[in-house]
Write an enzyme that holds these catalytic residues in place. Structure first.
Site, short mmCIF file in Angstrom:
data_model
loop_
_atom_site.label_atom_id
_atom_site.label_comp_id
_atom_site.label_asym_id
_atom_site.label_seq_id
_atom_site.Cartn_x
_atom_site.Cartn_y
_atom_site.Cartn_z
N HIS A 76 0.84 -1.20 0.00
CA HIS A 76 0.00 0.00 0.00
C HIS A 76 0.87 1.25 0.00
O HIS A 76 1.79 1.36 0.80
CB HIS A 76 -0.90 0.04 1.24
CG HIS A 76 -2.05 -0.93 1.17
ND1 HIS A 76 -3.07 -0.91 2.08
CD2 HIS A 76 -2.33 -1.92 0.30
CE1 HIS A 76 -3.95 -1.86 1.77
NE2 HIS A 76 -3.51 -2.49 0.69
N TYR A 206 -8.87 5.27 7.95
CA TYR A 206 -8.93 5.65 9.37
C TYR A 206 -10.00 6.73 9.48
O TYR A 206 -9.84 7.81 8.91
CB TYR A 206 -7.60 6.23 9.85
CG TYR A 206 -6.48 5.23 9.98
CD1 TYR A 206 -5.74 4.80 8.88
CD2 TYR A 206 -6.14 4.71 11.24
CE1 TYR A 206 -4.71 3.89 9.01
CE2 TYR A 206 -5.09 3.80 11.38
CZ TYR A 206 -4.39 3.39 10.26
OH TYR A 206 -3.36 2.49 10.40
N PRO A 297 -2.88 0.21 19.07
CA PRO A 297 -2.66 -0.27 17.70
C PRO A 297 -2.87 0.77 16.60
O PRO A 297 -2.56 0.49 15.44
CB PRO A 297 -3.67 -1.42 17.56
CG PRO A 297 -4.69 -1.17 18.60
CD PRO A 297 -4.03 -0.43 19.71
N LYS A 301 2.33 -0.06 15.13
CA LYS A 301 3.76 -0.10 15.42
C LYS A 301 4.21 -1.32 16.24
O LYS A 301 5.41 -1.65 16.24
CB LYS A 301 4.17 1.16 16.20
CG LYS A 301 4.13 2.41 15.38
CD LYS A 301 5.21 2.40 14.31
CE LYS A 301 4.99 3.43 13.23
NZ LYS A 301 5.33 3.00 11.91
N TYR A 389 4.67 6.66 9.87
CA TYR A 389 3.84 5.49 9.57
C TYR A 389 4.64 4.44 8.81
O TYR A 389 4.55 3.25 9.08
CB TYR A 389 2.62 5.94 8.76
CG TYR A 389 1.49 4.94 8.70
CD1 TYR A 389 0.40 5.05 9.56
CD2 TYR A 389 1.49 3.91 7.76
CE1 TYR A 389 -0.65 4.14 9.51
CE2 TYR A 389 0.44 3.00 7.70
CZ TYR A 389 -0.62 3.13 8.58
OH TYR A 389 -1.65 2.22 8.51
P1 RFL Z 1 3.62 -11.72 21.63
O1 RFL Z 1 3.11 -11.81 20.24
O2 RFL Z 1 2.66 -11.38 22.71
O3 RFL Z 1 4.35 -13.10 21.96
C1 RFL Z 1 4.76 -13.43 23.27
C2 RFL Z 1 4.73 -14.94 23.39
O4 RFL Z 1 5.22 -15.33 24.68
C3 RFL Z 1 4.39 -16.38 25.19
N1 RFL Z 1 4.54 -16.42 26.65
C4 RFL Z 1 5.24 -17.37 27.31
N2 RFL Z 1 5.94 -18.43 26.87
C5 RFL Z 1 6.55 -19.22 27.80
N3 RFL Z 1 6.48 -18.99 29.14
C6 RFL Z 1 5.80 -17.93 29.62
N4 RFL Z 1 5.73 -17.70 30.93
C7 RFL Z 1 5.14 -17.07 28.69
N5 RFL Z 1 4.38 -15.94 28.80
C8 RFL Z 1 4.03 -15.59 27.58
C9 RFL Z 1 3.00 -16.00 24.70
O5 RFL Z 1 2.12 -17.11 24.68
C10 RFL Z 1 3.32 -15.50 23.30
O6 RFL Z 1 3.28 -16.51 22.33
O7 RFL Z 1 4.80 -10.64 21.75
P2 RFL Z 1 5.92 -10.21 20.67
O8 RFL Z 1 6.60 -11.39 20.08
O9 RFL Z 1 6.71 -9.17 21.37
O10 RFL Z 1 5.08 -9.52 19.48
C11 RFL Z 1 4.39 -8.32 19.66
C12 RFL Z 1 3.16 -8.25 18.73
O11 RFL Z 1 2.41 -9.43 18.90
C13 RFL Z 1 2.29 -7.02 19.00
O12 RFL Z 1 3.09 -5.88 19.29
C14 RFL Z 1 1.39 -6.64 17.80
O13 RFL Z 1 0.46 -7.66 17.54
C15 RFL Z 1 0.65 -5.31 18.05
N6 RFL Z 1 -0.31 -4.97 16.98
C16 RFL Z 1 0.10 -4.43 15.77
N7 RFL Z 1 1.42 -4.23 15.53
C17 RFL Z 1 1.83 -3.76 14.32
O14 RFL Z 1 3.04 -3.55 14.15
N8 RFL Z 1 0.97 -3.54 13.27
C18 RFL Z 1 -0.38 -3.73 13.42
O15 RFL Z 1 -1.11 -3.59 12.46
C19 RFL Z 1 -0.86 -4.14 14.72
N9 RFL Z 1 -2.16 -4.37 14.93
C20 RFL Z 1 -1.68 -5.19 17.19
C21 RFL Z 1 -2.59 -4.88 16.12
C22 RFL Z 1 -2.16 -5.74 18.39
C23 RFL Z 1 -3.50 -5.92 18.55
N10 RFL Z 1 -3.91 -6.49 19.80
C24 RFL Z 1 -4.75 -7.61 19.90
C25 RFL Z 1 -3.24 -6.09 21.03
C26 RFL Z 1 -3.95 -5.06 16.29
C27 RFL Z 1 -4.42 -5.55 17.51
C28 RFL Z 1 -5.92 -5.69 17.67
C1 PHB Z 2 -4.43 -4.35 10.95
O1 PHB Z 2 -4.39 -4.61 9.72
O2 PHB Z 2 -4.79 -5.18 11.81
C2 PHB Z 2 -4.10 -2.97 11.38
C3 PHB Z 2 -3.67 -2.05 10.44
C4 PHB Z 2 -3.38 -0.77 10.82
C5 PHB Z 2 -3.52 -0.40 12.15
C6 PHB Z 2 -3.93 -1.32 13.09
C7 PHB Z 2 -4.22 -2.62 12.72
O3 PHB Z 2 -3.27 0.89 12.50
#
Ligand code: RFL
Ligand code: PHB
Length: 398
Positions: A76, A206, A297, A301, A389
């Site tokens: 994109h 957005y 989110p 980032k 971004y």
């Molecule tokens: P994770 O993915 O939470 O992985 C951590 C892992 O550790 C495990 N764990 C354990 N394992 C062993 N022993 C223990 N005691 C443990 N405790 C925990 C867990 O089960 C898990 O598997 O962290 P990590 O690797 O740092 O990754 C971070 C990302 O997952 C997170 O920052 C993103 O998903 C945030 N996020 C977004 N980030 C973006 O860059 N672009 C996006 O578009 C974006 N959209 C989002 C998002 C997060 C969202 N939510 C649900 C918070 C959209 C949403 C809705």
């Molecule tokens: C997503 O695709 O889940 C997404 C994209 C952009 C955002 C947050 C989540 O700012």
């Protein structure tokens, strides 16, 4: 009976941070073990991020994880910002001299990483319990866990990486009084859905609506992902599918543009929080990704930061373990926190500009609209958004 073993790096957590760290270390010839308390299927299905900065995409390509992303990812070149009944396009390529972002789901990155780690013979232990990290004042800290079959293990490591997410155990294993937390809560949450319907838009929308924020994003040409701002303590039971689509239409539709709906295959509510723990290191224990910091989110980032942390950490651990050079691990926390705070500010700014605070706030609402008008009319302001971004700090992996 406890089975003892040793490795170079013990990694807690098989999210994107832990798995990518293990992959990058392997490329440098460094052994690791990854322990994860969930099942492989759970890790591969957990719906989260979807948007990658250009630098993250380039890193994945460089380290051999780009094949599926290059075929199936959606590039994109901008986003739409909608407010006061108008939709404006921001053209990132034009504003930043050619930068872009890619829609490629975290689920797919995790699948590719797990597949590639297991194919390389790496030790990735799923469904562990009672994970502990100990002997942190020693140069050989220990990682303990119980495997899926109930066997207790103790692994001596040369370093341990806490990649265990916000609710993990590693952050709390740092010595009392060392870690400083800076945080901000928000009085709203996101209700996210995944729906089997082609996206109604070519690029993300957005929308700041007076009844709350909405975001139209996507996963594939057949699958849409949409989010709605809902009250902080909202119960998902209050949101039957029809109500979700009606509210999305209300906040996103404009004359001449319609939102297509379809079967909802997944829905969940996530709280919004900014949180930064520092330092991200105590001796040979290193925190990376959500274990150290959380952003709301809105700026997309979190995943990008997690992958940036471990890119820096993998280089630093390589210098330490291969060459005995301490300088890169000594600067790991400060270097990462500079990137983290830039993204924390950007995510807070996007969130504050686009969400509607509960309770009447005519002053706040006018400030948001003034800022949105500025970002969509001034090239300088639009460039600031686009530069952040698409990713402000370059990633280095040689
Ligand atoms: P994770 O993915 O939470 O992985 C951590 C892992 O550790 C495990 N764990 C354990 N394992 C062993 N022993 C223990 N005691 C443990 N405790 C925990 C867990 O089960 C898990 O598997 O962290 P990590 O690797 O740092 O990754 C971070 C990302 O997952 C997170 O920052 C993103 O998903 C945030 N996020 C977004 N980030 C973006 O860059 N672009 C996006 O578009 C974006 N959209 C989002 C998002 C997060 C969202 N939510 C649900 C918070 C959209 C949403 C809705
Ligand atoms: C997503 O695709 O889940 C997404 C994209 C952009 C955002 C947050 C989540 O700012």
């Amino acid at each position: 009976m406890t089975v003892t073993a040793s490795t170079q790096v013990g990694i807690v957590g098989a999210g994107p941070a832990g798995l990518l760290l293990s992959h990058l270390l392997a490329l440098r010839g460094i052994d690791s073990i990854v322990v994860e308390n969930r099942s492989r299927a759970y890790c591969e299905a957990r719906q989260r991020a979807g948007l990658l900065e250009a630098g993250t995409v380039e890193l994945l390509r460089q380290v051999g994880l780009g094949q599926r992303m290059d075929v199936e990812g959606l590039e994109h070149g901008g986003i739409y910002l909608q407010f006061a009944g108008e939709r404006h396009h921001l053209d990132f390529r034009d504003l930043t001299g050619g930068r872009w972002v890619t829609i490629w789901a975290q689920t797919e990155i995790v699948k590719d990483l797990i597949q590639s780690r297991l194919a390389a013979g790496a030790q990735v232990e799923f469904e562990v319990s009672d994970t502990e990290v100990a002997d942190l004042d020693d140069d050989r800290p220990v990682l303990r866990y119980t495997d899926a079959a109930g066997g207790r293990h103790e692994v001596r490591c040369e370093a341990i990486a806490g990649c265990d997410g916000f609710h993990g155990i590693c952050r709390d294993c740092m010595p009392p009084g060392l870690v400083r937390v800076a945080e901000r809560g928000y009085p709203y949450s996101w209700l996210g859905i995944l729906a089997t319907v082609p996206p109604s838009t070519d690029e993300l929308i957005y929308s700041r609506h007076e009844d709350g924020f909405a975001l139209h994003t996507m996963r594939t040409p057949q699958v849409s992902r949409l989010y709605l701002q809902v009250p902080a303590d909202e119960d998902i039971e209050h949101w039957p599918d029809d109500r979700i689509w009606a509210e999305l239409r209300h906040r996103l539709e404009l004359p001449g543009w319609e939102l297509k709906d379809g079967p909802i295959t997944e829905k969940a509510i996530s709280p919004m929080r900014s949180f930064v723990a520092s330092p991200m290191r105590y001796r040979r224990l290193f925190l990376a990704g959500d274990a150290a910091h959380i952003v709301p989110p809105t700026g997309a980032k979190g995943l990008n930061l997690a992958m940036a942390d471990v890119t820096v950490l993998a280089e630093a651990l390589t210098s330490l373990l291969r060459d005995g050079n301490h300088h890169p691990v000594d600067s790991y926390s400060d270097a990462s926190l500079r990137r983290v705070w830039r993204a924390t500010h950007f995510s807070w700014w996007m969130t504050s500009m686009l969400h509607v605070d509960p309770g009447p706030d005519p002053f706040g609402a006018e400030l948001q609209l003034a800022q949105l008008r500025y970002v969509t009319s001034s090239r300088a302001a639009a460039t600031t958004l686009a530069e952040n971004y698409t990713g402000y700090f370059p990633l280095h992996w040689s």
